[in-house]
Design a protein around this motif. Structure first.
Motif, PDB file in Angstrom:
ATOM      1  N   ALA A   1       0.838  -1.206   0.000  1.00 37.41           N
ATOM      2  CA  ALA A   1       0.000   0.000   0.000  1.00 37.41           C
ATOM      3  C   ALA A   1       0.874   1.258   0.000  1.00 37.41           C
ATOM      4  N   TYR A   2       1.907   1.264   0.833  1.00 42.82           N
ATOM      5  CA  TYR A   2       2.802   2.419   0.850  1.00 42.82           C
ATOM      6  C   TYR A   2       3.576   2.550  -0.463  1.00 42.82           C
ATOM      7  N   MET A   3       3.930   1.426  -1.073  1.00 38.02           N
ATOM      8  CA  MET A   3       4.594   1.481  -2.381  1.00 38.02           C
ATOM      9  C   MET A   3       3.643   2.063  -3.426  1.00 38.02           C
ATOM     10  N   TYR A   4       2.395   1.663  -3.384  1.00 41.37           N
ATOM     11  CA  TYR A   4       1.387   2.201  -4.296  1.00 41.37           C
ATOM     12  C   TYR A   4       1.280   3.714  -4.111  1.00 41.37           C
ATOM     13  N   MET A   5       1.209   4.149  -2.853  1.00 43.07           N
ATOM     14  CA  MET A   5       1.090   5.578  -2.575  1.00 43.07           C
ATOM     15  C   MET A   5       2.301   6.341  -3.113  1.00 43.07           C
ATOM     16  N   ALA A   6       3.478   5.779  -2.962  1.00 44.40           N
ATOM     17  CA  ALA A   6       4.689   6.427  -3.473  1.00 44.40           C
ATOM     18  C   ALA A   6       4.643   6.520  -4.994  1.00 44.40           C
ATOM     19  N   GLU A   7       4.227   5.436  -5.647  1.00 46.25           N
ATOM     20  CA  GLU A   7       4.129   5.431  -7.113  1.00 46.25           C
ATOM     21  C   GLU A   7       3.117   6.454  -7.620  1.00 46.25           C
ATOM     22  N   GLU A   8       2.019   6.616  -6.884  1.00 48.61           N
ATOM     23  CA  GLU A   8       0.934   7.512  -7.296  1.00 48.61           C
ATOM     24  C   GLU A   8       1.113   8.932  -6.771  1.00 48.61           C
TER      25      GLU A   8
END
Length: 184
Positions: free
Chosen positions: A88-95
């Motif tokens: 989830a945190y990786m997704y947030m960083a990507e987005e």
């Protein structure tokens, strides 16, 4: 007979949310450079979240929603909880998302992950929101939606009840036949 629960879940839920007019529904969303995926992501408008709160079991959705399915053969454990939060945190960083109020994470479980819900307070504490829904005390809202506790009498639960097991599954299938609910 081995049932490919993960693939089945993704197809059913993608079709379901598309029928709910959610424009952005994706499965197997890669996050980061290594192959790490999230089962289902929904990007919702404010109107979408309000409508879905009334018409689905997902009463807690926000703008960005990351949903993982945990099947009978792939339970939600403490280690898996950590992996989901990390993705989830990786997704947030990507987005480029820095506001946690825009994101919800949910594990839909076909079983009851008692250990995670009650026995790892050093990692996370969950509070019961309803019979079938728990919420973490983390800064990033992490919901656990328990399929075994969803009411068969509520049509909003039907897409998720497909993933029930044992007597609950048999009762649900009988209910579908009784109602002539051929969409499922």
């Amino acid at each position: 007979m081995h049932i490919p629960w993960d693939a089945f879940y993704k197809q059913v839920m993608k079709r379901y949310f598309q029928s709910q007019q959610i424009a952005a529904v994706e499965t197997e969303v890669e996050v980061g450079r290594l192959p790490r995926t999230i089962d289902l992501t929904l990007i919702c408008s404010g109107q979408d979240t309000q409508r879905l709160a009334q018409t689905t079991a997902f009463t807690f959705l926000r703008q960005h929603n990351l949903i993982e399915f945990k099947s009978p053969s792939d339970a939600l454990t403490a280690a898996e909880y950590e992996r989901i939060v990390a993705r989830a945190y990786m997704y947030m960083a990507e987005e480029g998302i820095f506001d946690l109020s825009l994101v919800s994470v949910c594990a839909v479980t076909s079983g009851v992950p008692r250990n995670v819900l009650h026995n790892v307070p050093q990692l996370v504490k969950f509070s019961r929101q309803s019979q079938a829904l728990y919420l973490s005390d983390d800064k990033l809202p992490f919901y656990v939606l328990l399929v075994p506790y969803l009411a068969i009498s509520d049509a909003r639960n039907y897409p998720l009840l497909l993933f029930s097991k044992g007597k609950k599954r048999k009762a649900f299938l009988r209910e579908l036949v009784r109602k002539g609910a051929i969409d499922y």
